[in-house]
Design an enzyme around this catalytic site. Structure first.
Site, PDB file in Angstrom:
ATOM      1  N   LYS A 186       0.861  -1.240   0.021  1.00 27.73           N
ATOM      2  CA  LYS A 186       0.069  -0.050   0.005  1.00 27.73           C
ATOM      3  C   LYS A 186       0.786   1.118  -0.084  1.00 27.73           C
ATOM      4  O   LYS A 186       0.753   2.241  -0.603  1.00 27.73           O
ATOM      5  CB  LYS A 186      -0.973   0.243   1.214  1.00 27.73           C
ATOM      6  CG  LYS A 186      -1.727   1.375   1.154  1.00 27.73           C
ATOM      7  CD  LYS A 186      -2.469   1.336   2.489  1.00 27.73           C
ATOM      8  CE  LYS A 186      -1.694   2.260   3.368  1.00 27.73           C
ATOM      9  NZ  LYS A 186      -2.382   2.775   4.731  1.00 27.73           N
ATOM     10  N   ASP A 204      -6.331   1.047   1.088  1.00 24.85           N
ATOM     11  CA  ASP A 204      -6.448   1.639   2.551  1.00 24.85           C
ATOM     12  C   ASP A 204      -7.923   1.039   3.061  1.00 24.85           C
ATOM     13  O   ASP A 204      -8.600   0.346   2.342  1.00 24.85           O
ATOM     14  CB  ASP A 204      -6.282   2.891   2.666  1.00 24.85           C
ATOM     15  CG  ASP A 204      -7.423   3.904   2.278  1.00 24.85           C
ATOM     16  OD1 ASP A 204      -8.411   3.391   1.351  1.00 24.85           O
ATOM     17  OD2 ASP A 204      -7.536   5.235   2.566  1.00 24.85           O
TER      18      ASP A 204
END
Length: 325
Positions: A186, A204
């Site tokens: 991420k 997220d």
């Protein structure tokens, strides 16, 4: 015998009269109640329920792969019109600052990170500076972001790795970034997409929640979500898609009480109705610039300010008043 036979239908007809009256009385009462009970709300509900019913009917049938791709891409186009100023909500001036800020953003808000990093970067502007810092001093600077001891270890570790293995420069490749302490896929995609212009999907909590709510995927593992959603869009869309979905999750499609009645993609959403459907009540749930409040960046892009966005206040400062927009 003939009289008896003739008498039966007469009795039935007589007996049927009270039944008919009772049957006729019930709808009359229900109509009266329906007319008497909150007529204004029934109009509002009728207006709001229509898209929900049509969406639910469509969702009840198995959605073909082609239909899913078309719906997903249409949602992305709609979000592009709603958030033409979508951007990463972390303040940064170079790849190193973005990398550190993204690591610090775990388990806290971008706003709190943005309020914390000015002092951190003023004290340690380069990886070389941060790598040789006193850990206790770093901990004190980043304390507002939470988990400051673990985060200090991560950012000092990645700073040392950048110094020792990459000449003090942040690498632009996924395989190099994920080797740095505290850096996962991420974080790597945030840096690649926003510091180097290389496509990546940032999964997220907001992104994962919304794509499941929209039935783009049922996966919960971030890597599997990334793969499933990535297959629905061309790579060139990945970075901006991430920003738009995250913007929408923060402003309208909240986790606990989505503002369904103020949502521009309600007709495309299988989960319409999970939140507030009354337009006026839903409008009060809007956050950040949609609700007339400050955003998360102290130094947001010009496009955001031009669209009516308000800069976030520095740490300890009083937030600007809401504009009521």
């Amino acid at each position: 015998m003939k009289k008896a036979v003739a008498a039966k239908p007469v009795k039935k007809a007589v007996a049927a009269e009270p039944v008919t009256k009772a049957a006729a009385a019930k709808p009359a009462k229900s109509v009266t109640k329906a007319a008497a009970v909150k007529p204004a709300k029934s109009v509002t509900k009728a207006a709001d329920v229509k898209p929900a019913k049509s969406v639910k009917k469509a969702a009840a049938k198995p959605e073909s792969r082609t239909a899913l791709v078309r719906r997903a891409r249409r949602i992305n186009r709609e979000l592009a019109e709603v958030y033409p100023y979508a951007h990463p909500e972390l303040d940064f001036e170079n790849p190193f600052q973005l990398l550190v800020a993204t690591v610090l953003s775990a388990q806290t808000t971008d706003l709190r990170v943005n309020q914390t990093t000015p002092a951190l970067f003023a004290t340690y502007p380069t990886p070389e500076d941060l790598a040789v810092a006193n850990p206790e001093d770093v901990e004190e600077l980043i304390r507002p972001t939470g988990f400051f001891r673990a985060k200090t270890k991560s950012i000092m570790g990645l700073a040392a790795a950048l110094r020792d293995e990459f000449g003090g420069e942040v690498p632009g490749r996924l395989e190099d970034l994920v080797k740095l302490p505290g850096v996962g896929r991420k974080t790597a995609f945030v840096v690649m997409g926003n510091a180097f212009g290389r496509p990546g999907i940032t999964v997220d909590t907001h992104f994962g929640r919304l794509v499941r709510r929209w039935k783009w995927t049922e996966e919960t593992d971030p890597d599997k979500v990334e793969k499933a959603v990535g297959e629905l869009f061309p790579k060139s869309d990945w970075t901006m898609l991430s920003h738009r979905v995250i913007f929408h999750g923060r402003r309208i499609c909240h986790a606990r009480k989505p503002a369904c009645g103020a949502c521009p993609i309600a007709p495309l959403c299988p989960a319409y109705g999970e939140g507030e459907t009354d337009p006026e009540k839903a409008k009060k749930l809007l956050k950040y610039e949609k609700g007339g409040f400050p955003g998360q960046r102290l130094k947001p892009p010009r496009s955001y300010l031009d669209a009516g966005g308000i800069p976030a206040p520095p740490l300890g400062a009083t937030a600007p008043p809401a504009t009521g927009e």
